[in-house]
Structures are given as C-alpha cells and as structure tokens.
Design a protein around this motif. Sequence first.
Motif, PDB file in Angstrom:
ATOM      1  N   GLY A 191     -35.003 -54.982  28.339  1.00 35.29           N
ATOM      2  CA  GLY A 191     -35.621 -55.831  27.598  1.00 35.29           C
ATOM      3  C   GLY A 191     -36.335 -55.129  26.003  1.00 35.29           C
ATOM      4  N   LEU A 192     -36.590 -55.316  25.455  1.00 37.64           N
ATOM      5  CA  LEU A 192     -37.126 -55.189  24.035  1.00 37.64           C
ATOM      6  C   LEU A 192     -38.019 -54.255  24.204  1.00 37.64           C
ATOM      7  N   GLY A 193     -38.507 -54.531  24.940  1.00 38.71           N
ATOM      8  CA  GLY A 193     -39.276 -52.963  25.408  1.00 38.71           C
ATOM      9  C   GLY A 193     -38.908 -51.218  25.501  1.00 38.71           C
ATOM     10  N   ASP A 194     -38.245 -50.959  25.968  1.00 36.30           N
ATOM     11  CA  ASP A 194     -36.928 -50.136  26.404  1.00 36.30           C
ATOM     12  C   ASP A 194     -36.448 -50.003  24.974  1.00 36.30           C
ATOM     13  N   LEU A 195     -36.641 -50.255  23.911  1.00 35.20           N
ATOM     14  CA  LEU A 195     -35.854 -50.396  22.224  1.00 35.20           C
ATOM     15  C   LEU A 195     -36.670 -49.231  21.548  1.00 35.20           C
ATOM     16  N   VAL A 196     -38.048 -49.360  21.579  1.00 33.49           N
ATOM     17  CA  VAL A 196     -38.793 -48.933  20.320  1.00 33.49           C
ATOM     18  C   VAL A 196     -38.309 -47.661  20.834  1.00 33.49           C
ATOM     19  N   GLY A 197     -38.856 -47.706  19.124  1.00 30.66           N
ATOM     20  CA  GLY A 197     -39.013 -45.883  18.929  1.00 30.66           C
ATOM     21  C   GLY A 197     -36.999 -45.919  18.463  1.00 30.66           C
ATOM     22  N   LYS A 198     -36.617 -46.969  18.564  1.00 31.84           N
ATOM     23  CA  LYS A 198     -34.892 -46.837  18.600  1.00 31.84           C
ATOM     24  C   LYS A 198     -34.425 -47.526  17.361  1.00 31.84           C
ATOM     25  N   PRO A 199     -33.390 -47.185  16.507  1.00 35.82           N
ATOM     26  CA  PRO A 199     -33.309 -47.436  15.666  1.00 35.82           C
ATOM     27  C   PRO A 199     -32.545 -48.578  15.441  1.00 35.82           C
ATOM     28  N   LEU A 200     -32.578 -49.940  14.418  1.00 32.44           N
ATOM     29  CA  LEU A 200     -32.551 -51.551  14.868  1.00 32.44           C
ATOM     30  C   LEU A 200     -31.189 -51.900  12.766  1.00 32.44           C
ATOM     31  N   ALA A 201     -31.290 -52.368  13.293  1.00 28.85           N
ATOM     32  CA  ALA A 201     -29.861 -53.010  12.538  1.00 28.85           C
ATOM     33  C   ALA A 201     -30.592 -54.089  11.922  1.00 28.85           C
ATOM     34  N   ILE A 202     -31.066 -54.764  11.484  1.00 28.26           N
ATOM     35  CA  ILE A 202     -31.590 -56.080  10.464  1.00 28.26           C
ATOM     36  C   ILE A 202     -30.333 -56.828   9.259  1.00 28.26           C
ATOM     37  N   LEU A 203     -29.912 -58.028  10.302  1.00 25.78           N
ATOM     38  CA  LEU A 203     -29.181 -58.679   8.675  1.00 25.78           C
ATOM     39  C   LEU A 203     -30.564 -58.509   7.256  1.00 25.78           C
TER      40      LEU A 203
END
Length: 297
Positions: A176-188
């Motif tokens: 889930g999203l909670g596991d992605l906190v702290g990881k780089p995110l690419a946004i349009l």
Amino acid sequence: MELRDLKAFVTLGEVLHFGQAAARQHITQSALSKQIRRLEAEFGGELFERNASSTRLTLLGRALYEEASALVAQSEQLGRTARDVLAGNGGTLRIGFGVATKLLVPAAIARFRAERPEVGIELNDLSTHHQLLALAEGKLDLGFCRLPAPKGWHFLPVVRAHFIAVLPASYAGVKGLGDLVGKPLAILRRDKAPSFHDQFVHYLAQSGLRFRDIQYVNDFAAGIATAAAGIAWTLVPSSTTIEHPNVVTLPLTEPEASWIIGLTRPPHSNNPLIDAFWQTVAELGDPELSEDAAQGR
C-alpha cells in the motif's frame, strides 16, 4: 449572373433541344429563351446556333460549357452536403479524448460511422483542462472529460477510472501507499494535465501520508520508464498501457482514487450530428455511472 440561368445553359447544352431542356427545367420554352438571352448579353456573344432543324453550341458556348457544368454540379453538391449535415449524415465531428477513454472512443466511432459513413471524425488527444478550453472556444464539438463538468454544461458519464501505482520491480513486497513513504515519487507536471495532477495531489493529501522526494515527468510513459529504471514510483490512470518487465503495479481502488469520465459539451451546442454521436455513446456507456455522478460518488 444567376445560377438558374447557368443551369438552363447547361441543360440546353446537354440535350440541344429547347423543348426537352424546358421540360427538364419545368419552365416554358419562352422562359428558357429569356434565360439564354440574359447569359448571352452578359457574356457578350451567342451561346447557341439555332435553326428550324437543330440547335448547337457556338464557339463561345463550347468554350464555356465545361466550366458552367462544373459550377452547376458544385452548387448541387452544396445542397446535398447541407441536407446531409442537417440530417446528421455529413460534416465533420471534432472530438477530444484522453487515455481513460482509449478503448471506448474507437468503439463508439466505429459504431457511429457504420451508420453514417460520410461523417468525418477529427480526434484530439488532450487533457480534460485543454478539452474544456477547446470546447468553450468552439474548437471541439464534444470531449471525453473528467467530471464534474462546468456548471450548465451537458455531460454523459461513461467510464470510471482509478489510479494505479507503477513501482520498480524491486518494490515487489509493497502492499500500500504507506510502504512507499520515503521513496522517490515521479509526478506528471501540472501544465500537462491539470485535472489529473490536482486529483493526484488531492488523493495523496487525503491519504495523510507525506511524500517529500518528488520529481516531475512530462507524460505517463516517462513515469513508467522512470519506475522501470528503478528511479521512482509513479501513479497513472487505470487505462494506461503498462507493458514493462521491470515494473510491478498496485491498483488503488478506494473512492478517493477513482473518478468518472463523461462525454461533455457546452450549453447550446445541439445539432443532429452531435446528438447522434451522443446517443451512440449512451448505448455503449455504463448506465450505473449516471447515478454515481449525480451523487458525487
């Protein structure tokens, strides 16, 4: 120069008989003779040589006949085109669409053109924001836009879409999203698709999670490539084609992660062609979405 006089000239030039030409024109021979004389006065010379036994074109008549025939044919085609357009069987329909309707739009157009093969279709791949601008400016006739539509506009809900998280293959254990906190995110980038970007940001804000390491991409393909390269994860619409062995996907189906796309048009934009395509799409869309959109679900 009157078009009816040109028609009389062309008809007489074809049959070379005043009686037959007058009958075709549904006028008397006297009226036909007056029309020919008017043209001869305007052109400055005789168009026909006539005697007791025959009628034939003069040198001037032969020189003008082909061009006059083309003008008459064009005028008749104009009338046919006008009738076809007013009946919804001709003209060009300018339609905007985005990635969320990439399956529905071709199906709707194929069904529509099966019944109206003479109608031209001009497709424009645009974000909702840019579709709405084009619709307001009269540059599009219809658009498949993210709802809600502007106040007073007509809309027909057709497709429900949702976010899909696209992750580097090394993120295979993410649930889930909670596991992605702290990881780089690419946004349009917002200027590429303002409505999508705003819902994206709203959804992340609603999650209550903070994502700090953010970078921007110009399109969904770039976001997927970024994930495949292991640089960052991204969010794309559920209709996006994702065919890369180096990514994994995580569908996000909670209400905040979904939205409805509707066929949209401004007020006072009714005409037979638009109405006919609207009906075609209505037959293909999901009827349950109308109630959901009305209730803001």
